[in-house]
Design a protein around this motif. Sequence first.
Motif, PDB file in Angstrom:
ATOM      1  N   SER A  96       0.838  -1.194   0.000  1.00 47.08           N
ATOM      2  CA  SER A  96       0.000   0.000   0.000  1.00 47.08           C
ATOM      3  C   SER A  96       0.870   1.240   0.000  1.00 47.08           C
ATOM      4  O   SER A  96       1.873   1.306   0.712  1.00 47.08           O
ATOM      5  N   SER A  97       0.480   2.215  -0.818  1.00 52.40           N
ATOM      6  CA  SER A  97       1.212   3.474  -0.811  1.00 52.40           C
ATOM      7  C   SER A  97       0.924   4.227   0.480  1.00 52.40           C
ATOM      8  O   SER A  97      -0.036   3.947   1.190  1.00 52.40           O
ATOM      9  N   THR A  98       1.773   5.186   0.785  1.00 51.67           N
ATOM     10  CA  THR A  98       1.855   5.761   2.127  1.00 51.67           C
ATOM     11  C   THR A  98       0.538   6.342   2.636  1.00 51.67           C
ATOM     12  O   THR A  98       0.095   6.034   3.748  1.00 51.67           O
ATOM     13  N   THR A  99      -0.095   7.183   1.834  1.00 51.39           N
ATOM     14  CA  THR A  99      -1.340   7.830   2.277  1.00 51.39           C
ATOM     15  C   THR A  99      -2.397   6.794   2.624  1.00 51.39           C
ATOM     16  O   THR A  99      -3.092   6.893   3.642  1.00 51.39           O
ATOM     17  N   ILE A 100      -2.525   5.774   1.781  1.00 49.30           N
ATOM     18  CA  ILE A 100      -3.542   4.738   1.989  1.00 49.30           C
ATOM     19  C   ILE A 100      -3.226   3.918   3.239  1.00 49.30           C
ATOM     20  O   ILE A 100      -4.112   3.589   4.026  1.00 49.30           O
ATOM     21  N   SER A 101      -1.943   3.594   3.440  1.00 52.70           N
ATOM     22  CA  SER A 101      -1.544   2.830   4.628  1.00 52.70           C
ATOM     23  C   SER A 101      -1.923   3.554   5.908  1.00 52.70           C
ATOM     24  O   SER A 101      -2.422   2.961   6.870  1.00 52.70           O
ATOM     25  N   SER A 226       7.091  11.295   3.082  1.00 52.19           N
ATOM     26  CA  SER A 226       5.864  10.816   3.709  1.00 52.19           C
ATOM     27  C   SER A 226       4.886  11.965   3.920  1.00 52.19           C
ATOM     28  O   SER A 226       5.286  13.130   4.035  1.00 52.19           O
ATOM     29  N   THR A 227       3.617  11.620   4.005  1.00 54.22           N
ATOM     30  CA  THR A 227       2.563  12.607   4.236  1.00 54.22           C
ATOM     31  C   THR A 227       2.724  13.259   5.609  1.00 54.22           C
ATOM     32  O   THR A 227       2.542  14.467   5.761  1.00 54.22           O
TER      33      THR A 227
END
Length: 299
Positions: A96-101, A226-227
């Motif tokens: 999973s990409s960062t935002t979704i994780s 990262s977000t």
Amino acid sequence: MDFRLKVFYTVALRLNFTKAASELYISQPAVSKHIQELEETYKTKLFERNGSKIALTPAGEILLRHTKSIFEIYREIDFEMSSFINERQGLLRLGSSTTISQYIISPVLARFHQKQQDIKVNLLNGNTEQIENALINKEIEIGIVEGQSKNQSIKYIPFLKDELVLVCRSGNPLVQESEIAVDDLKSMRFITRERGSGTLEVIEYALKQIGVKMTTDLQVEMQLGSTESIKSYLLNSDCFAFMSIHAVGNELKNNELVVLDVENLSIERYFYIITLVGKSDSLSELFIQNLSAYYNLKL
């Protein structure tokens, strides 16, 4: 033989004997012994050693490809046979990409674990490019990403709608503006995600439609991986960033960050579930069903 292949597979992924030994809970000499026995069995080298670094030989590349397929079959056997006794077991590897994780998938994983406690889930985090590569290399069975590169070997399933908004800290002087003009963007300082980020690709494309090139027209002060690091930077500077509305919900609620409207600009996208084309298994389908049920979607 199976355990030797597991040792080989772990070393091949990590390209490090020490890390493989730690992951497998065996000694480094034991790892070396298993690799040596495999090389003796096949009468060829599987790794090239150059000082402290190792790399797969052409024979090692072939063995890795077949080993991935073998373990994939074992994983499917474990899950499908366990379903006969109503005790679904197995290993599901997600990416999973960062935002979704951080903001989308965690509650789904918690709900899935409550229903399927004997299924182990491993979650790999990375940007969209890294997750797609992990899927192609069969290191994961399912990915959930922020964009689509239209790779012909990957099936993209639209999952959840998202909006990318321009945000800054609530104390920023521009907060008083009712709307940001397109030309004003060129005098503002921005924080962006790193190259390979699906979010960055979507933003660049949307800006291009209104005549703004990110690489030449915008002042990018810093690229962060990262977000969370972008949000923290924004809270301590007068910079701006385009971010997923899902990622800034708490900060907007607490009036720490503010959304700014940009003239003639609306950035919407979908998050995508990705699988390999023509590749499906019961465990992956079970997870996708749970994912769609959680968000009341028809996938």
